[in-house]
Design a protein around this motif. Structure first.
Motif, mmCIF file in Angstrom:
data_model
loop_
_atom_site.group_PDB
_atom_site.id
_atom_site.type_symbol
_atom_site.label_atom_id
_atom_site.label_comp_id
_atom_site.label_asym_id
_atom_site.label_seq_id
_atom_site.Cartn_x
_atom_site.Cartn_y
_atom_site.Cartn_z
ATOM 1 N N ASP A 1 0.861 -1.172 0.000
ATOM 2 C CA ASP A 1 0.000 0.000 0.000
ATOM 3 C C ASP A 1 0.894 1.217 0.000
ATOM 4 O OD1 ASP A 1 -2.642 -1.067 0.112
ATOM 5 O OD2 ASP A 1 -2.176 -1.765 2.131
ATOM 6 N N LEU A 2 0.383 2.330 -0.494
ATOM 7 C CA LEU A 2 1.217 3.522 -0.500
ATOM 8 C C LEU A 2 0.404 4.794 -0.298
ATOM 9 C CD1 LEU A 2 0.996 5.126 -3.559
ATOM 10 C CD2 LEU A 2 1.900 2.893 -4.184
ATOM 11 N N THR A 3 1.098 5.811 0.201
ATOM 12 C CA THR A 3 0.491 7.132 0.284
ATOM 13 C C THR A 3 1.590 8.191 0.282
ATOM 14 O OG1 THR A 3 -1.211 8.443 1.402
ATOM 15 C CG2 THR A 3 0.408 7.372 2.813
ATOM 16 N N PHE A 4 1.156 9.445 0.214
ATOM 17 C CA PHE A 4 2.084 10.576 0.136
ATOM 18 C C PHE A 4 1.837 11.502 1.319
ATOM 19 C CE2 PHE A 4 1.265 8.921 -4.019
ATOM 20 C CZ PHE A 4 2.536 8.806 -4.564
ATOM 21 N N TYR A 5 2.920 12.079 1.827
ATOM 22 C CA TYR A 5 2.794 12.937 3.002
ATOM 23 C C TYR A 5 3.807 14.054 2.842
ATOM 24 C CZ TYR A 5 2.383 13.903 8.070
ATOM 25 O OH TYR A 5 2.174 14.462 9.312
ATOM 26 N N ARG A 6 3.383 15.253 3.158
ATOM 27 C CA ARG A 6 4.250 16.402 2.920
ATOM 28 C C ARG A 6 4.596 17.123 4.214
ATOM 29 N NH1 ARG A 6 4.210 21.547 -0.710
ATOM 30 N NH2 ARG A 6 6.399 21.938 -0.349
ATOM 31 N N VAL A 7 5.888 17.244 4.483
ATOM 32 C CA VAL A 7 6.351 18.057 5.613
ATOM 33 C C VAL A 7 7.502 18.914 5.111
ATOM 34 C CG1 VAL A 7 5.749 16.412 7.443
ATOM 35 C CG2 VAL A 7 7.991 16.260 6.374
ATOM 36 N N SER A 8 7.845 19.942 5.848
ATOM 37 C CA SER A 8 9.017 20.705 5.427
ATOM 38 C C SER A 8 9.811 21.202 6.614
ATOM 39 C CB SER A 8 8.620 21.875 4.532
ATOM 40 O OG SER A 8 7.819 22.758 5.263
ATOM 41 N N SER A 9 11.146 21.258 6.399
ATOM 42 C CA SER A 9 12.043 21.714 7.458
ATOM 43 C C SER A 9 13.120 22.625 6.914
ATOM 44 C CB SER A 9 12.731 20.524 8.126
ATOM 45 O OG SER A 9 13.698 19.974 7.256
ATOM 46 N N TYR A 10 13.372 22.515 5.601
ATOM 47 C CA TYR A 10 14.526 23.212 5.038
ATOM 48 C C TYR A 10 14.184 24.607 4.534
ATOM 49 C CZ TYR A 10 19.094 21.081 4.826
ATOM 50 O OH TYR A 10 20.344 20.650 5.131
ATOM 51 N N SER A 11 15.115 25.526 4.758
ATOM 52 C CA SER A 11 14.963 26.862 4.225
ATOM 53 C C SER A 11 16.290 27.237 3.575
ATOM 54 C CB SER A 11 14.617 27.809 5.372
ATOM 55 O OG SER A 11 14.607 29.121 4.908
ATOM 56 N N GLY A 12 16.311 27.400 2.245
ATOM 57 C CA GLY A 12 17.572 27.671 1.540
ATOM 58 C C GLY A 12 18.495 26.478 1.700
ATOM 59 N N LEU A 13 19.706 26.703 2.237
ATOM 60 C CA LEU A 13 20.678 25.620 2.386
ATOM 61 C C LEU A 13 20.686 25.058 3.801
ATOM 62 C CD1 LEU A 13 23.837 27.076 0.558
ATOM 63 C CD2 LEU A 13 22.044 25.667 -0.414
ATOM 64 N N ALA A 14 19.829 25.552 4.684
ATOM 65 C CA ALA A 14 19.914 25.165 6.098
ATOM 66 C C ALA A 14 18.693 24.408 6.593
ATOM 67 C CB ALA A 14 20.106 26.418 6.945
ATOM 68 N N SER A 15 18.960 23.440 7.453
ATOM 69 C CA SER A 15 17.893 22.661 8.075
ATOM 70 C C SER A 15 17.362 23.467 9.263
ATOM 71 C CB SER A 15 18.498 21.345 8.572
ATOM 72 O OG SER A 15 17.521 20.503 9.085
ATOM 73 N N THR A 16 16.058 23.405 9.506
ATOM 74 C CA THR A 16 15.523 24.065 10.691
ATOM 75 C C THR A 16 14.855 23.004 11.554
ATOM 76 O OG1 THR A 16 13.266 24.469 9.965
ATOM 77 C CG2 THR A 16 14.931 26.048 9.238
ATOM 78 N N GLU A 17 14.638 23.313 12.814
ATOM 79 C CA GLU A 17 14.054 22.316 13.720
ATOM 80 C C GLU A 17 12.536 22.385 13.720
ATOM 81 O OE1 GLU A 17 15.890 21.738 17.415
ATOM 82 O OE2 GLU A 17 17.843 21.504 16.434
ATOM 83 N N ASN A 18 12.008 23.317 12.968
ATOM 84 C CA ASN A 18 10.575 23.523 12.957
ATOM 85 C C ASN A 18 9.934 22.691 11.835
ATOM 86 O OD1 ASN A 18 8.026 24.595 13.185
ATOM 87 N ND2 ASN A 18 8.547 26.497 12.096
ATOM 88 N N ILE A 19 9.485 21.479 12.172
ATOM 89 C CA ILE A 19 8.894 20.594 11.169
ATOM 90 C C ILE A 19 7.392 20.864 11.095
ATOM 91 C CG2 ILE A 19 8.689 18.210 10.368
ATOM 92 C CD1 ILE A 19 11.575 19.032 11.026
ATOM 93 N N GLN A 20 6.900 21.025 9.885
ATOM 94 C CA GLN A 20 5.474 21.298 9.731
ATOM 95 C C GLN A 20 4.838 20.356 8.726
ATOM 96 O OE1 GLN A 20 5.632 25.447 8.680
ATOM 97 N NE2 GLN A 20 5.294 26.037 10.818
ATOM 98 N N GLU A 21 3.644 19.874 9.035
ATOM 99 C CA GLU A 21 2.934 19.052 8.059
ATOM 100 C C GLU A 21 2.054 19.965 7.213
ATOM 101 O OE1 GLU A 21 -0.588 17.385 11.088
ATOM 102 O OE2 GLU A 21 0.453 15.991 9.768
ATOM 103 N N ALA A 22 1.999 19.665 5.893
ATOM 104 C CA ALA A 22 1.234 20.520 4.981
ATOM 105 C C ALA A 22 -0.254 20.226 5.081
ATOM 106 C CB ALA A 22 1.717 20.317 3.554
ATOM 107 N N ALA A 23 -0.597 18.976 5.414
ATOM 108 C CA ALA A 23 -1.998 18.550 5.558
ATOM 109 C C ALA A 23 -1.985 17.325 6.460
ATOM 110 C CB ALA A 23 -2.585 18.208 4.193
ATOM 111 N N PRO A 24 -3.107 17.025 7.121
ATOM 112 C CA PRO A 24 -3.137 15.857 7.995
ATOM 113 C C PRO A 24 -2.828 14.573 7.222
ATOM 114 C CG PRO A 24 -5.092 17.205 8.311
ATOM 115 C CD PRO A 24 -4.376 17.758 7.117
ATOM 116 N N PHE A 25 -2.277 13.581 7.923
ATOM 117 C CA PHE A 25 -1.927 12.316 7.284
ATOM 118 C C PHE A 25 -3.170 11.714 6.628
ATOM 119 C CE2 PHE A 25 -0.644 7.897 6.926
ATOM 120 C CZ PHE A 25 0.645 8.044 6.438
ATOM 121 N N PRO A 26 -3.083 11.331 5.347
ATOM 122 C CA PRO A 26 -4.301 11.013 4.564
ATOM 123 C C PRO A 26 -4.895 9.617 4.710
ATOM 124 C CG PRO A 26 -2.380 10.960 3.144
ATOM 125 C CD PRO A 26 -1.885 11.336 4.509
ATOM 126 N N ARG A 27 -4.205 8.665 5.324
ATOM 127 C CA ARG A 27 -4.706 7.285 5.308
ATOM 128 C C ARG A 27 -4.724 6.663 6.703
ATOM 129 N NH1 ARG A 27 -3.836 4.626 0.336
ATOM 130 N NH2 ARG A 27 -4.670 2.809 1.390
#
Ligand code: IMP
Ligand code: MG
Length: 177
Positions: A64-90
């Motif tokens: 089974d498969l699904t897609f999930y979107r989060v982001s942490s990176y800004s430019g060339l640097a990693s940040t500790e602030n992880i955010q989900e773009a939408a609730p987990f879909p499955r």
């Protein structure tokens, strides 16, 4: 060979051929471990898109498969602030999940994902990452499947971006200092 992405120049680092060898090997390992149970593969967008597609194609078992979107990176640097773009879909309650990501850098993103998917009821959470930067890693969770260790420099290509540019190269390039 060099490419220009936005304001930076990147040089060829890992060839498409080498990437594909690693993807095939990871697929074989997953196949052996999941011969009796259907895994639930979670593609972490957008970076893991190429890896996910090639991995799925190489896997000769049902999944089974699904897609999930989060982001942490800004430019060339990693940040500790992880955010989900939408609730987990499955619904993954009681399922064995494999999180498929492009690269583990500090490990912040993966740590967030592991705990989030466990909270959603996954019976087991495994990790597959094509690349791993040991020099940057700050966590201690095990990485079940990974393609290769790479240097600390910023990379683009094969789905990985620099401010949304540079994803669409089949090879991996690293930034010139
Ligand atoms: P972490 O949370 O520091 O482990 O960063 C994880 C995510 O940041 C990865 O899944 C990538 O999407 C992105 N990332 C980390 N290093 C790079 C890089 O060198 N190039 C492009 N994206 C990167
Ligand atoms: Mg990513």
């Amino acid at each position: 060979m060099s490419i220009q992405v936005l304001d930076k120049v990147f040089s060829l680092y890992i060839s498409e051929k080498e990437i594909q060898l690693q993807v095939q090997r990871i697929a074989e390992e997953i196949q052996q471990d999941f011969s009796n149970e259907k895994p639930f593969l979670v593609c972490i967008l957008k970076g893991a898109l190429f890896f996910f597609a090639d991995l799925l194609e190489a896997l000769a078992i049902p999944c089974d498969l699904t897609f999930y979107r989060v982001s942490s990176y800004s430019g060339l640097a990693s940040t500790e602030n992880i955010q989900e773009a939408a609730p987990f879909p499955r619904d993954i309650n009681g399922r064995k999940v494999i999180i498929v990501d492009d690269l583990i850098d500090t490990g912040n993103t993966m740590e967030f994902l592991i705990s989030h998917l466990k909270k959603l009821g996954a019976s087991e959470v495994r990790i597959a990452s094509l690349f791993f930067k040991p020099g940057k890693f700050k966590k201690d969770f095990p990485i079940d499947y990974y393609g290769m260790e790479i240097s600390d420099e910023f990379i683009v290509g094969y789905g990985l971006d620099y401010d949304e540019e540079g994803r669409n190269y089949p090879d991996i390039y690293r930034v010139n200092e």
